[in-house]
Enzyme design. Structure first.
Site, PDB file in Angstrom:
ATOM      1  N   ASP A   1       0.850  -1.185   0.000  1.00 58.32           N
ATOM      2  CA  ASP A   1       0.000   0.000   0.000  1.00 58.32           C
ATOM      3  C   ASP A   1       0.889   1.238   0.000  1.00 58.32           C
ATOM      4  OD1 ASP A   1      -1.070   0.609   3.437  1.00 58.32           O
ATOM      5  OD2 ASP A   1       0.854  -0.038   2.666  1.00 58.32           O
TER       6      ASP A   1
ATOM      7  N   TYR B   1       2.990   4.713   0.738  1.00 62.30           N
ATOM      8  CA  TYR B   1       3.672   5.257   1.911  1.00 62.30           C
ATOM      9  C   TYR B   1       2.664   6.118   2.680  1.00 62.30           C
ATOM     10  CZ  TYR B   1       7.905   3.919  -0.655  1.00 62.30           C
ATOM     11  OH  TYR B   1       8.865   3.225  -1.339  1.00 62.30           O
TER      12      TYR B   1
ATOM     13  N   PHE C   1       6.389   1.981  -4.784  1.00 59.82           N
ATOM     14  CA  PHE C   1       7.770   2.167  -4.320  1.00 59.82           C
ATOM     15  C   PHE C   1       8.306   3.580  -4.555  1.00 59.82           C
ATOM     16  CE2 PHE C   1       7.566  -2.468  -4.973  1.00 59.82           C
ATOM     17  CZ  PHE C   1       8.005  -2.903  -3.737  1.00 59.82           C
TER      18      PHE C   1
ATOM     19  N   HIS D   1      10.759  -9.656  -0.562  1.00 66.24           N
ATOM     20  CA  HIS D   1      10.493  -8.223  -0.633  1.00 66.24           C
ATOM     21  C   HIS D   1      11.800  -7.459  -0.385  1.00 66.24           C
ATOM     22  CE1 HIS D   1       8.662  -4.311   0.379  1.00 66.24           C
ATOM     23  NE2 HIS D   1       7.624  -4.747  -0.322  1.00 66.24           N
TER      24      HIS D   1
END
Length: 221
Positions: free
Chosen positions: A65, A67, A78, A182
Site C-alpha cells: 500500500d 507510503y 515504491f 520483498h
C-alpha cells in the site's frame, strides 16, 4: 471485456467502476478523506495508469500500500516525490541496480512501460494498511487479470509472499515471472539482494524484440 481487443485503461477502469464493490470502495475513500488525511492526493491515486498506458506495459512491479507519511506517496508503487528521503525498500532496489540516484521519483520508469501498481491505492495518514479489505484488492486483482490475458510479451516482478500469491495458475510462454523476497530491510537478504531481476527483465524484453528499460534514473524526468 477481458480479451486481447482491450487496449486502454479507460475502458478497463470504467468497467470496474460499474461494479458493486467499487461503489463501496468509492464511498469508503470519500468518507475517509472527509475525516482524515489520505495519501496520495486524489489526483495522483491513478498515476500508475496515467503514466503507463495499457498498450505500452512491458514490466509490472507490484507493491503493497502507499507510503503513509505526508508528502511521500505519489501513485506509483515504491516511488516517492522528489525532495523526500528515499525509503529503505527503494534504497535496496537501487542498490540491487547498482545506482545511487538523487531522488526516488520513478516516473521515468513508468513512462518507459514499467507499470508500478500498489495492491492498495490509498492509505490513511500514519496508519499503514488502513485501507485494506475495502475493495482495492479486488480492483488490482482484476487489473492484473487484463494484463495476464494480453498477448504481448510482459515481465512480472513479484516480491514477497503477498505479491507472489497473485501469479496466475496458467501462464504464457511470452510472460516472465520473477519472484523473490520483498526488498524491505527485514527480507532483502532472503533472496532479493543479488536476484538480478532488472537485468533478467531486460534480457527477456530484448529477446522479444522490445527495447530494454533504462533503469538508471536521470536527475530530471
Amino acid at each position: 471485456m477481458r480479451n486481447k481487443e482491450v487496449d486502454n485503461w479507460y475502458d478497463i477502469i470504467s468497467n470496474e467502476m460499474t461494479k458493486p464493490y467499487f461503489a463501496h470502495l468509492r464511498q469508503f475513500v470519500t468518507e475517509e478523506r472527509k475525516h482524515y488525511a489520505v495519501y496520495p492526493p486524489a489526483e495522483q491515486v491513478f498515476n500508475s495508469f496515467n503514466f503507463c498506458p495499457f498498450d505500452k506495459v512491458k514490466v509490472v512491479i507490484v507493491g503493497q500500500d502507499p507510503y503513509h507519511q505526508k508528502g511521500q506517496a505519489m501513485g506509483l508503487a515504491f516511488s516517492v516525490n522528489r525532495g523526500v528521503q528515499i525509503p529503505p525498500s527503494l534504497q535496496n532496489i537501487f542498490k540491487e541496480q547498482g545506482q545511487n540516484p538523487k531522488h526516488g521519483d520513478l516516473t521515468y520508469w513508468a513512462k518507459q512501460g514499467v507499470f508500478l501498481l500498489n495492491r492498495v491505492l490509498t492509505v490513511r495518514d500514519s496508519q499503514a494498511f488502513s485501507h485494506q479489505n475495502q475493495g482495492w484488492e479486488t480492483f488490482t486483482t482484476n487489473i492484473l487479470s487484463y494484463l495476464y490475458a494480453s498477448d504481448r510479451p510482459m515481465v512480472f516482478m513479484f516480491w514477497g509472499k503477498a505479491a507472489q500469491a497473485l501469479k496466475p495458475a496458467i501462464t504464457k510462454e511470452n510472460q516472465l515471472f520473477l519472484m523473490t523476497s520483498h526488498p524491505s530491510p527485514l527480507a532483502v537478504y532472503r533472496g532479493f539482494a543479488g536476484c538480478k531481476h532488472f537485468q533478467k527483465a531486460n534480457d527477456f524484453l530484448v529477446s522479444h524484440n522490445l527495447e530494454a528499460i533504462d533503469w538508471k534514473l536521470p536527475d530530471y524526468n
